[in-house]
Design a protein around this motif. Structure first.
Motif, PDB file in Angstrom:
ATOM      1  N   PRO A 153      22.142  51.196 -70.017  1.00 19.60           N
ATOM      2  CA  PRO A 153      21.602  50.556 -68.825  1.00 19.60           C
ATOM      3  C   PRO A 153      22.698  49.893 -68.005  1.00 19.60           C
ATOM      4  N   SER A 154      22.415  49.666 -66.747  1.00 16.67           N
ATOM      5  CA  SER A 154      23.280  48.863 -65.893  1.00 16.67           C
ATOM      6  C   SER A 154      22.587  47.523 -65.675  1.00 16.67           C
ATOM      7  N   LEU A 155      23.380  46.480 -65.482  1.00 20.17           N
ATOM      8  CA  LEU A 155      22.862  45.145 -65.196  1.00 20.17           C
ATOM      9  C   LEU A 155      23.449  44.679 -63.878  1.00 20.17           C
ATOM     10  N   ALA A 156      22.752  43.755 -63.229  1.00 23.31           N
ATOM     11  CA  ALA A 156      23.258  43.198 -61.981  1.00 23.31           C
ATOM     12  C   ALA A 156      23.141  41.680 -62.027  1.00 23.31           C
ATOM     13  N   THR A 157      24.140  41.020 -61.473  1.00 19.76           N
ATOM     14  CA  THR A 157      24.111  39.575 -61.285  1.00 19.76           C
ATOM     15  C   THR A 157      24.269  39.337 -59.777  1.00 19.76           C
ATOM     16  N   ASP A 158      24.359  38.098 -59.373  1.00 19.48           N
ATOM     17  CA  ASP A 158      24.521  37.808 -57.948  1.00 19.48           C
ATOM     18  C   ASP A 158      25.744  38.483 -57.355  1.00 19.48           C
ATOM     19  N   ARG A 159      26.836  38.530 -58.125  1.00 19.19           N
ATOM     20  CA  ARG A 159      28.095  39.048 -57.581  1.00 19.19           C
ATOM     21  C   ARG A 159      28.624  40.278 -58.274  1.00 19.19           C
ATOM     22  N   LEU A 160      28.015  40.681 -59.381  1.00 20.93           N
ATOM     23  CA  LEU A 160      28.586  41.751 -60.198  1.00 20.93           C
ATOM     24  C   LEU A 160      27.576  42.837 -60.524  1.00 20.93           C
ATOM     25  N   HIS A 161      28.090  44.047 -60.682  1.00 21.46           N
ATOM     26  CA  HIS A 161      27.369  45.137 -61.331  1.00 21.46           C
ATOM     27  C   HIS A 161      28.032  45.323 -62.689  1.00 21.46           C
ATOM     28  N   TRP A 182      30.214  46.760 -71.018  1.00 19.99           N
ATOM     29  CA  TRP A 182      30.054  47.246 -69.650  1.00 19.99           C
ATOM     30  C   TRP A 182      31.345  46.997 -68.884  1.00 19.99           C
ATOM     31  N   ALA A 183      31.583  47.804 -67.881  1.00 27.25           N
ATOM     32  CA  ALA A 183      32.626  47.520 -66.896  1.00 27.25           C
ATOM     33  C   ALA A 183      31.990  46.608 -65.853  1.00 27.25           C
ATOM     34  N   ALA A 184      32.653  45.502 -65.548  1.00 29.25           N
ATOM     35  CA  ALA A 184      32.161  44.565 -64.544  1.00 29.25           C
ATOM     36  C   ALA A 184      32.839  44.878 -63.216  1.00 29.25           C
ATOM     37  N   ILE A 185      32.029  45.074 -62.190  1.00 29.43           N
ATOM     38  CA  ILE A 185      32.498  45.489 -60.871  1.00 29.43           C
ATOM     39  C   ILE A 185      31.951  44.502 -59.837  1.00 29.43           C
ATOM     40  N   GLU A 186      32.805  44.073 -58.893  1.00 36.77           N
ATOM     41  CA  GLU A 186      32.321  43.219 -57.799  1.00 36.77           C
ATOM     42  C   GLU A 186      31.326  44.008 -56.957  1.00 36.77           C
ATOM     43  N   ARG A 187      30.166  43.419 -56.702  1.00 40.81           N
ATOM     44  CA  ARG A 187      29.145  44.104 -55.911  1.00 40.81           C
ATOM     45  C   ARG A 187      29.604  44.331 -54.477  1.00 40.81           C
ATOM     46  N   ASP A 188      30.260  43.346 -53.875  1.00 40.31           N
ATOM     47  CA  ASP A 188      30.629  43.443 -52.458  1.00 40.31           C
ATOM     48  C   ASP A 188      31.766  44.415 -52.188  1.00 40.31           C
ATOM     49  N   THR A 189      32.726  44.485 -53.102  1.00 37.17           N
ATOM     50  CA  THR A 189      33.930  45.276 -52.839  1.00 37.17           C
ATOM     51  C   THR A 189      34.069  46.524 -53.703  1.00 37.17           C
ATOM     52  N   PRO A 244      37.151  46.443 -59.685  1.00 38.49           N
ATOM     53  CA  PRO A 244      36.945  46.141 -61.105  1.00 38.49           C
ATOM     54  C   PRO A 244      37.350  44.707 -61.423  1.00 38.49           C
ATOM     55  N   VAL A 245      36.554  44.069 -62.246  1.00 41.27           N
ATOM     56  CA  VAL A 245      36.773  42.671 -62.636  1.00 41.27           C
ATOM     57  C   VAL A 245      37.214  42.564 -64.086  1.00 41.27           C
ATOM     58  N   GLY A 246      36.642  43.399 -64.957  1.00 41.30           N
ATOM     59  CA  GLY A 246      36.953  43.340 -66.379  1.00 41.30           C
ATOM     60  C   GLY A 246      35.917  44.090 -67.184  1.00 41.30           C
ATOM     61  N   MET A 247      35.860  43.765 -68.465  1.00 43.34           N
ATOM     62  CA  MET A 247      34.872  44.347 -69.371  1.00 43.34           C
ATOM     63  C   MET A 247      34.127  43.201 -70.043  1.00 43.34           C
ATOM     64  N   VAL A 248      32.831  43.387 -70.226  1.00 43.56           N
ATOM     65  CA  VAL A 248      32.005  42.374 -70.875  1.00 43.56           C
ATOM     66  C   VAL A 248      30.863  43.082 -71.587  1.00 43.56           C
ATOM     67  N   GLY A 249      30.440  42.523 -72.707  1.00 41.27           N
ATOM     68  CA  GLY A 249      29.307  43.127 -73.389  1.00 41.27           C
ATOM     69  C   GLY A 249      29.184  42.675 -74.822  1.00 41.27           C
ATOM     70  N   LEU A 250      28.532  43.529 -75.583  1.00 45.71           N
ATOM     71  CA  LEU A 250      28.262  43.264 -76.991  1.00 45.71           C
ATOM     72  C   LEU A 250      29.126  44.181 -77.841  1.00 45.71           C
TER      73      LEU A 250
END
Length: 172
Positions: free
Chosen positions: A3-11, A63-70, A73-79
């Motif tokens: 799955p993909s997740l979304a936050t206010d600023r990140l995919h 997951w790979a964390a990606i800025e939604r606006d731009t 790539p921001v980093g990696m986060v997950g379990l």
């Protein structure tokens, strides 16, 4: 399917070869010292393959964390929960220039919610090097507590501290 997740600023999206340049730069730098680096160029490809296999074997992963606006790539986060981990871990690393913006905390919160709400997990760990003050700060902001317990994934490797995330409605 991951799955993909979304936050206010990140995919938060499945890792792929599109994320390989950022992972290569990360593993070539001293920033990767808390996750087994610096490492040769080819390790980044293997790490992405490892993360995808982790999802297949355990049903969760990074997951790979990606800025939604731009789209940057921001980093990696997950379990993360390979053998011999005592419990699944909330793990994260950020790329150069993305620290100090709250991304690890924002993404970490989304992963904690996913672990609790979608996977039914009641606790997670974060394995943190005692010298990694930035990671300790993120863990604190996410409500984790240092258990005072040391862990070694490799008997010859460095000891890390186990920080516990309670997902039962207490602290998380």
């Amino acid at each position: 399917m991951i799955p993909s997740l979304a936050t206010d600023r990140l995919h938060l999206v499945p890792p792929s070869l599109a994320h390989l340049p950022a992972e290569r730069a990360f593993f070539a730098s001293e920033r990767s010292s808390f996750v087994g680096g610096p490492a040769p160029r080819h390790k980044a490809w293997r790490v992405i393959a490892l993360h995808l296999g982790h999802w297949q074997i355990l049903g969760y992963g990074m997951w790979a964390a990606i800025e939604r606006d731009t789209g940057a790539p921001v980093g990696m986060v997950g379990l993360w929960g390979p053998e011999p981990w005592p419990m699944p871990e909330l793990a994260y690393h950020l790329y150069e220039g993305t620290e100090g913006r709250g991304y690890a905390t924002e993404a970490g919160r989304a992963v904690l919610d996913f672990a609790r709400d979608r996977l039914g997990m009641t606790e997670l760990a974060s394995m943190i090097d005692p010298a990694n003050a930035a990671s300790q700060s993120v863990a604190r902001r996410l409500g984790a507590e240092n258990t005072g317990t040391e862990f070694r994934a490799d008997p010859d490797g460095p000891a890390v501290e186990i920080w516990r995330h309670d997902l039962t409605g207490g602290r998380a």
